[in-house]
Design an enzyme around this catalytic site. Structure first.
Site, PDB file in Angstrom:
ATOM      1  N   LYS A  92     -68.742   3.204  18.462  1.00 13.24           N
ATOM      2  CA  LYS A  92     -68.895   4.658  18.346  1.00 13.24           C
ATOM      3  C   LYS A  92     -68.759   5.317  19.707  1.00 13.24           C
ATOM      4  CE  LYS A  92     -73.792   3.771  17.626  1.00 13.24           C
ATOM      5  NZ  LYS A  92     -73.663   2.374  17.235  1.00 13.24           N
ATOM      6  N   LYS A 137     -62.069  -2.793  21.138  1.00 12.21           N
ATOM      7  CA  LYS A 137     -63.232  -3.079  20.280  1.00 12.21           C
ATOM      8  C   LYS A 137     -63.712  -1.785  19.598  1.00 12.21           C
ATOM      9  CE  LYS A 137     -68.079  -3.902  20.493  1.00 12.21           C
ATOM     10  NZ  LYS A 137     -69.166  -3.149  20.795  1.00 12.21           N
ATOM     11  N   LYS A 156     -72.621  -0.127  30.260  1.00 13.85           N
ATOM     12  CA  LYS A 156     -73.215   1.171  29.924  1.00 13.85           C
ATOM     13  C   LYS A 156     -73.274   2.081  31.151  1.00 13.85           C
ATOM     14  CE  LYS A 156     -75.706  -0.339  25.841  1.00 13.85           C
ATOM     15  NZ  LYS A 156     -76.942  -0.909  25.309  1.00 13.85           N
TER      16      LYS A 156
HETATM   17  P1  ADP Z   1     -71.481   0.381  19.107  1.00  9.15           P
HETATM   18  O1  ADP Z   1     -70.573  -0.370  20.043  1.00  9.15           O
HETATM   19  O2  ADP Z   1     -70.723   1.168  18.113  1.00  9.15           O
HETATM   20  O3  ADP Z   1     -72.493   1.236  19.862  1.00  9.15           O
HETATM   21  P2  ADP Z   1     -73.676  -1.378  18.683  1.00  9.15           P
HETATM   22  O4  ADP Z   1     -73.572  -1.817  20.098  1.00  9.15           O
HETATM   23  O5  ADP Z   1     -74.806  -0.484  18.279  1.00  9.15           O
HETATM   24  O6  ADP Z   1     -72.306  -0.689  18.283  1.00  9.15           O
HETATM   25  O7  ADP Z   1     -73.658  -2.667  17.758  1.00  9.15           O
HETATM   26  C1  ADP Z   1     -74.534  -2.953  16.678  1.00  9.15           C
HETATM   27  C2  ADP Z   1     -74.213  -4.335  16.122  1.00  9.15           C
HETATM   28  O8  ADP Z   1     -72.880  -4.351  15.577  1.00  9.15           O
HETATM   29  C3  ADP Z   1     -74.262  -5.460  17.154  1.00  9.15           C
HETATM   30  O9  ADP Z   1     -74.710  -6.659  16.551  1.00  9.15           O
HETATM   31  C4  ADP Z   1     -72.816  -5.579  17.578  1.00  9.15           C
HETATM   32  O10 ADP Z   1     -72.505  -6.832  18.100  1.00  9.15           O
HETATM   33  C5  ADP Z   1     -72.084  -5.314  16.258  1.00  9.15           C
HETATM   34  N1  ADP Z   1     -70.779  -4.709  16.549  1.00  9.15           N
HETATM   35  C6  ADP Z   1     -70.555  -3.477  17.055  1.00  9.15           C
HETATM   36  N2  ADP Z   1     -69.241  -3.226  17.193  1.00  9.15           N
HETATM   37  C7  ADP Z   1     -68.612  -4.348  16.770  1.00  9.15           C
HETATM   38  C8  ADP Z   1     -67.233  -4.720  16.654  1.00  9.15           C
HETATM   39  N3  ADP Z   1     -66.248  -3.894  16.993  1.00  9.15           N
HETATM   40  N4  ADP Z   1     -66.948  -5.939  16.170  1.00  9.15           N
HETATM   41  C9  ADP Z   1     -67.933  -6.778  15.802  1.00  9.15           C
HETATM   42  N5  ADP Z   1     -69.241  -6.492  15.873  1.00  9.15           N
HETATM   43  C10 ADP Z   1     -69.593  -5.297  16.357  1.00  9.15           C
END
Ligand code: ADP
Ligand code: TRP
Length: 320
Positions: A192, A189, A110
């Protein structure tokens, strides 16, 4: 078995969130009692617009309920409605070595992405430990990127128990290996924050346009193609039956099958898959007092658990 998971309300949810966290969490509600919450304290580490945070918090509640969370069986709540977790996180932070937090990838990632290095961002895993430990959860379904945070939680709980007696249950992460990392439209991966995501409940035109932008190699229509390395097929596989997957893979190998056709098939499958959830979501959005009542009931149940655990933890450290 008690499962618990949370998600930050920091933007519209996408396919990675759905397959990495929401779907496994909803499926596990058949196997034990589930605590699912909207991590709005955590979201404050990146969201600074109060109206945005309120809207995203409500949206996540709607998404969960629309996708099959059953409030009769599971406890759905806003993290901030159980402020006891913040006190618990302080108690836990007193046994948390700095080095444990300094090693966390998520913090380093981050910072690298330009998020300000606040104390909250650094202490994020300790609050997450409090979220997990207050209700003695045994299983924590998360995507692979959150596994380290659950390991940190285990370390903190073990340290606390060693120092003060058996207060906390040691939880385990539950990672679905088949969908551990959902790729985004650029093959990285899906996230957002990389703007490579496909929203669960986004606008149809926007979804179609983004699916059509999925990165592939530049092989011509007639060329045979490699199914194993194709992002379109990787995403398609999340929704398709085994036969549908095999058929697309065979089409690729044979040649004469273009990426545009594959993308259209993917778009249609995504739309069909979310259609019933979308309908339910619209109904819920018309009945927000029901949604609020679910969140209030969830907060009452989670709050009662938190009070119990906090009483024991306070007593253990000597501030009862
Ligand atoms: P982002 O990366 O979009 O900000 P978050 O970090 O808020 O997403 O993730 C919320 C949940 O969704 C967590 O449990 C995270 O491990 C899962 N998650 C997010 N992106 C993925 C992905 N590309 N594949 C699998 N799980 C994901
Ligand atoms: N850190 C998680 C994420 O970014 C959200 C979260 C907060 C969480 N507390 C939790 C997940 C407790 C599981 C358990 O996705």
């Amino acid at each position: 078995m008690r499962l618990l998971s949370g998600i930050q309300p920091s933007g519209k949810l996408h396919l990675g969130n759905y397959f990495g966290m929401m779907k496994p969490a909803i499926e596990l509600q058949d196997k034990g009692d589930a605590f699912l919450f909207i991590a709005n304290y955590h979201a404050l580490t990146s969201v600074t617009d109060p109206d945005q945070l309120r809207q995203d918090t409500l949206d996540v509640a709607l998404d969960f309920l629309a996708c099959g969370l059953d409030p009769e069986r599971s406890v759905l709540y806003r993290q901030s409605d159980v402020p006891q977790v913040v006190e618990l996180s302080w108690l836990l932070s007193t046994v948390t070595p700095m080095g444990l937090l300094e090693r966390c990838h998520s913090y380093k990632d981050k910072i690298a992405k330009g998020i300000a290095a606040s104390h909250a961002l650094f202490a994020y895993p300790v609050l997450m430990a409090a979220d997990i430990l207050f209700c003695h959860s045994t299983h924590v379904p998360v995507g692979r990127d959150q596994k380290q945070h659950v390991e940190v939680t285990r370390d903190i709980a073990i340290k606390f128990n060693n120092q003060y007696g058996e207060v906390f249950t040691i939880p385990e992460p539950v990672i679905r290996d088949d969908v551990a990392v959902v790729p985004g439209i650029d093959g990285q991966k899906m996230s957002k924050s990389y703007n490579n995501h496909l929203e669960m409940f986004g606008d149809e035109k926007e979804l179609r346009a983004r699916v059509m932008r999925i990165v592939t190699d530049s092989k011509a229509l007639e060329d045979p193609k490699e199914p194993e390395s194709c992002n379109v097929l990787a995403l398609y596989s999340l929704f398709a039956t085994d036969e549908q997957k095999e058929e697309m893979a065979a089409n690729y190998r044979n040649g004469g099958y273009g990426y545009g056709t594959a993308k259209k098939a993917l778009f249609e499958l995504v739309q069909d898959f979310f259609a019933p959830f979308r309908k339910k979501r619209e109904e819920l959005a018309d009945d927000l007092s029901y949604v609020e009542s679910v969140l209030r009931a969830g907060a009452d149940k989670a709050g009662a658990e938190a009070d119990k655990t906090l009483r024991i933890a306070r007593k253990a450290v000597g501030i009862d």
